[in-house]
Design a protein around this motif. Structure first.
Motif, PDB file in Angstrom:
ATOM      1  N   TRP A  29     -22.422 -16.105  59.227  1.00  0.00           N
ATOM      2  CA  TRP A  29     -23.713 -16.025  58.553  1.00  0.00           C
ATOM      3  C   TRP A  29     -23.613 -15.040  57.408  1.00  0.00           C
ATOM      4  CZ3 TRP A  29     -22.835 -13.108  62.871  1.00  0.00           C
ATOM      5  CH2 TRP A  29     -23.240 -11.788  62.857  1.00  0.00           C
ATOM      6  N   VAL A  30     -24.584 -15.102  56.529  1.00  0.00           N
ATOM      7  CA  VAL A  30     -24.619 -14.229  55.354  1.00  0.00           C
ATOM      8  C   VAL A  30     -25.843 -13.343  55.466  1.00  0.00           C
ATOM      9  CG1 VAL A  30     -24.756 -14.143  52.833  1.00  0.00           C
ATOM     10  CG2 VAL A  30     -23.452 -15.979  53.949  1.00  0.00           C
ATOM     11  N   THR A  31     -25.633 -12.044  55.317  1.00  0.00           N
ATOM     12  CA  THR A  31     -26.726 -11.079  55.398  1.00  0.00           C
ATOM     13  C   THR A  31     -26.322  -9.806  54.654  1.00  0.00           C
ATOM     14  OG1 THR A  31     -28.304 -10.049  56.934  1.00  0.00           O
ATOM     15  CG2 THR A  31     -25.988 -10.011  57.581  1.00  0.00           C
ATOM     16  N   GLN A  32     -27.163  -8.805  54.716  1.00  0.00           N
ATOM     17  CA  GLN A  32     -26.895  -7.532  54.046  1.00  0.00           C
ATOM     18  C   GLN A  32     -25.568  -6.955  54.533  1.00  0.00           C
ATOM     19  OE1 GLN A  32     -29.728  -4.440  54.967  1.00  0.00           O
ATOM     20  NE2 GLN A  32     -29.388  -3.426  53.009  1.00  0.00           N
ATOM     21  N   ASP A  33     -24.762  -6.507  53.599  1.00  0.00           N
ATOM     22  CA  ASP A  33     -23.465  -5.905  53.903  1.00  0.00           C
ATOM     23  C   ASP A  33     -23.695  -4.530  54.516  1.00  0.00           C
ATOM     24  OD1 ASP A  33     -20.979  -4.585  53.836  1.00  0.00           O
ATOM     25  OD2 ASP A  33     -20.361  -5.611  52.013  1.00  0.00           O
ATOM     26  N   ILE A  34     -23.260  -4.337  55.743  1.00  0.00           N
ATOM     27  CA  ILE A  34     -23.463  -3.064  56.427  1.00  0.00           C
ATOM     28  C   ILE A  34     -22.700  -1.935  55.753  1.00  0.00           C
ATOM     29  CG2 ILE A  34     -21.601  -3.281  58.117  1.00  0.00           C
ATOM     30  CD1 ILE A  34     -23.653  -2.244  60.218  1.00  0.00           C
TER      31      ILE A  34
ATOM     32  N   PRO B 167     -24.976  -1.703  51.434  1.00  0.00           N
ATOM     33  CA  PRO B 167     -26.294  -2.299  51.661  1.00  0.00           C
ATOM     34  C   PRO B 167     -26.986  -2.918  50.445  1.00  0.00           C
ATOM     35  CG  PRO B 167     -26.124  -0.150  52.701  1.00  0.00           C
ATOM     36  CD  PRO B 167     -24.901  -0.324  51.863  1.00  0.00           C
TER      37      PRO B 167
ATOM     38  N   ARG C  80     -25.782  -5.216  48.614  1.00  0.00           N
ATOM     39  CA  ARG C  80     -25.313  -6.587  48.412  1.00  0.00           C
ATOM     40  C   ARG C  80     -25.319  -7.332  49.739  1.00  0.00           C
ATOM     41  NH1 ARG C  80     -19.163  -7.626  48.267  1.00  0.00           N
ATOM     42  NH2 ARG C  80     -18.519  -6.486  50.094  1.00  0.00           N
ATOM     43  N   VAL C  81     -25.126  -8.630  49.663  1.00  0.00           N
ATOM     44  CA  VAL C  81     -25.010  -9.451  50.869  1.00  0.00           C
ATOM     45  C   VAL C  81     -23.555  -9.878  51.024  1.00  0.00           C
ATOM     46  CG1 VAL C  81     -27.402 -10.248  50.842  1.00  0.00           C
ATOM     47  CG2 VAL C  81     -25.635 -11.572  49.662  1.00  0.00           C
TER      48      VAL C  81
ATOM     49  N   PRO D  21     -20.801 -12.449  53.718  1.00  0.00           N
ATOM     50  CA  PRO D  21     -20.645 -13.312  54.883  1.00  0.00           C
ATOM     51  C   PRO D  21     -19.979 -12.529  56.018  1.00  0.00           C
ATOM     52  CG  PRO D  21     -19.081 -13.917  53.165  1.00  0.00           C
ATOM     53  CD  PRO D  21     -19.894 -12.797  52.637  1.00  0.00           C
ATOM     54  N   TYR D  22     -20.511 -12.722  57.220  1.00  0.00           N
ATOM     55  CA  TYR D  22     -19.976 -12.111  58.431  1.00  0.00           C
ATOM     56  C   TYR D  22     -19.315 -13.195  59.268  1.00  0.00           C
ATOM     57  CZ  TYR D  22     -22.461  -7.681  57.875  1.00  0.00           C
ATOM     58  OH  TYR D  22     -22.889  -6.465  57.439  1.00  0.00           O
TER      59      TYR D  22
ATOM     60  N   TRP E  60     -16.260  -9.026  62.309  1.00  0.00           N
ATOM     61  CA  TRP E  60     -16.781  -8.115  63.330  1.00  0.00           C
ATOM     62  C   TRP E  60     -15.798  -7.882  64.465  1.00  0.00           C
ATOM     63  CZ3 TRP E  60     -20.724  -5.287  61.979  1.00  0.00           C
ATOM     64  CH2 TRP E  60     -21.246  -4.403  62.927  1.00  0.00           C
TER      65      TRP E  60
END
Length: 171
Positions: free
Chosen positions: A4-9, A12, A14-15, A17-18, A127
């Protein structure tokens, strides 16, 4: 894999893909690897797999169910534990596109990322890197027919609520 694609931990603003471990039909790796009650649940799960395949008219359902369970067990063996997965400091691993071929050989990453619409993407967060590498190695080492059976079962199982009543009842 989960993707999925979300905020880059790590960054922060940018977004990204995880990519996370996936592929198990039962809730957690312990269901596949622990003894006692889990052994009983594995047997019931294997019976369920065979029933779903049989309902679909797939030949040799029991043998295929055994191979599917064996594959999922191999996937569970490379999965991170819940404790490891919850450790954000260990989880947020920045990978570049080239890292996938080097760190997780076995899967055709170009085809996978192209199919996900991420063929041009260069930055990723992985992850559970040991699981990504382990599952990728399984793609190469396990027979293609076993993967086809695994995917057929999971497609049927996910669709069970919308298939004939016997599938919904088994689900």
């Amino acid at each position: 894999f989960g993707l999925w694609v979300t905020q880059d931990i790590n960054e922060p603003l940018r977004v990204a893909p995880y990519l996370v471990q996936g592929g198990l039909g039962m809730p957690d790796r312990g269901f596949y690897l622990d003894g006692g009650r889990m052994a009983e649940l594995r047997k019931a799960y294997e019976t369920h797999i065979a029933k779903v395949l049989s309902l679909a008219g797939i030949a040799d359902a029991e043998a295929k169910a055994a191979r599917i369970l064996a594959l999922e067990t191999a996937i569970a063996e490379v999965h991170a534990t819940q404790e490891q997965s919850n450790d954000v400091a260990k989880g947020a691993n920045a990978w570049q596109r080239a890292d996938f071929d080097a760190k997780a050989p076995g899967l055709d990453w170009t085809a996978y990322l192209d199919a996900a619409g991420l063929g041009q993407q260069q930055d990723f967060i992985v992850w559970q890197p040991q699981a990504v590498a382990g599952i990728s190695a399984l793609v190469k080492s396990q027979p293609l027919d076993t993967w086809k059976d695994y995917l057929a079962y999971h497609a049927l199982n996910r669709a069970s609520p919308w298939l004939p009543k016997a599938f919904a009842d088994e689900h």
